[in-house]
Design an enzyme around this catalytic site. Sequence first.
Site, PDB file in Angstrom:
ATOM      1  N   GLU A  69     -21.516  13.136 -16.640  1.00 42.72           N
ATOM      2  CA  GLU A  69     -20.467  12.629 -15.760  1.00 42.72           C
ATOM      3  C   GLU A  69     -21.056  11.833 -14.608  1.00 42.72           C
ATOM      4  OE1 GLU A  69     -20.938  15.678 -16.914  1.00 42.72           O
ATOM      5  OE2 GLU A  69     -19.094  16.854 -17.005  1.00 42.72           O
ATOM      6  N   GLU A 126     -32.138  15.002 -19.346  1.00 38.31           N
ATOM      7  CA  GLU A 126     -32.876  16.182 -18.893  1.00 38.31           C
ATOM      8  C   GLU A 126     -34.304  15.811 -18.491  1.00 38.31           C
ATOM      9  OE1 GLU A 126     -32.327  19.166 -21.954  1.00 38.31           O
ATOM     10  OE2 GLU A 126     -30.229  19.432 -21.331  1.00 38.31           O
ATOM     11  N   ASN A 182     -26.097  13.090 -20.568  1.00 39.52           N
ATOM     12  CA  ASN A 182     -27.005  13.921 -19.784  1.00 39.52           C
ATOM     13  C   ASN A 182     -28.442  13.501 -20.061  1.00 39.52           C
ATOM     14  OD1 ASN A 182     -26.381  15.075 -22.352  1.00 39.52           O
ATOM     15  ND2 ASN A 182     -27.189  17.062 -21.741  1.00 39.52           N
TER      16      ASN A 182
HETATM   17  N1  THU Z   1     -24.296  19.051 -18.389  1.00 44.33           N
HETATM   18  C1  THU Z   1     -23.574  17.903 -18.284  1.00 44.33           C
HETATM   19  O1  THU Z   1     -23.995  16.845 -18.755  1.00 44.33           O
HETATM   20  N2  THU Z   1     -22.385  17.961 -17.640  1.00 44.33           N
HETATM   21  C2  THU Z   1     -21.873  19.071 -17.036  1.00 44.33           C
HETATM   22  O2  THU Z   1     -20.827  19.006 -16.406  1.00 44.33           O
HETATM   23  C3  THU Z   1     -22.581  20.344 -17.142  1.00 44.33           C
HETATM   24  C4  THU Z   1     -23.878  20.324 -17.839  1.00 44.33           C
HETATM   25  C5  THU Z   1     -25.605  19.008 -19.070  1.00 44.33           C
HETATM   26  C6  THU Z   1     -26.791  19.197 -18.176  1.00 44.33           C
HETATM   27  C7  THU Z   1     -27.823  19.736 -19.131  1.00 44.33           C
HETATM   28  O3  THU Z   1     -28.482  18.648 -19.741  1.00 44.33           O
HETATM   29  C8  THU Z   1     -27.017  20.463 -20.181  1.00 44.33           C
HETATM   30  O4  THU Z   1     -25.680  20.049 -20.021  1.00 44.33           O
HETATM   31  C9  THU Z   1     -27.094  21.971 -20.098  1.00 44.33           C
HETATM   32  O5  THU Z   1     -26.762  22.409 -18.837  1.00 44.33           O
END
Ligand code: THU
Length: 131
Positions: free
Chosen positions: A55, A44, A42
């Site tokens: 994903e 941000e 992820n």
């Molecule tokens: N996040 C993911 O990487 N995958 C998901 O399926 C749901 C959420 C991440 C996004 C964000 O950086 C953190 O989790 C909190 O929502």
Amino acid sequence: MKTDALLETAAKAARLAYAPYSNYQVGAALLCADGDVFTGCNVENASYGLTNCAERTAIFSAIAAGRKDFVAMAVVAGGESMPYPCGACRQVLSEFCHGEFSVYIAKADALEDYEVVCLAALLPQQFKLTD
Ligand code: THU
């Protein structure tokens, strides 16, 4: 690649997450039919809505490398709950993967306690423009 190795690869990818706002690190490892693996974490952003999930990072990376022959994905995250993919990632997966596509899900501190679920179960009746 075996399931435990795919999960380990996702756990390693999670350590690369850029998650200063949520402090929630997610990693994904996308397995192709020939055994190649694409990873994602992820990423941000200060403008929260621009955040990209692990994903989708993995899928976009594979697509950008010219691949579409996906057979499975492992998703690993820290935290208390199982890191089931969000709705947006389920829809993006459904663009490229069949219903039998396997998603292996585990918490970072207990990879051996993984769950496996197919895409059809994660996202029945996905949005499609045409049949
Ligand atoms: N996040 C993911 O990487 N995958 C998901 O399926 C749901 C959420 C991440 C996004 C964000 O950086 C953190 O989790 C909190 O929502």
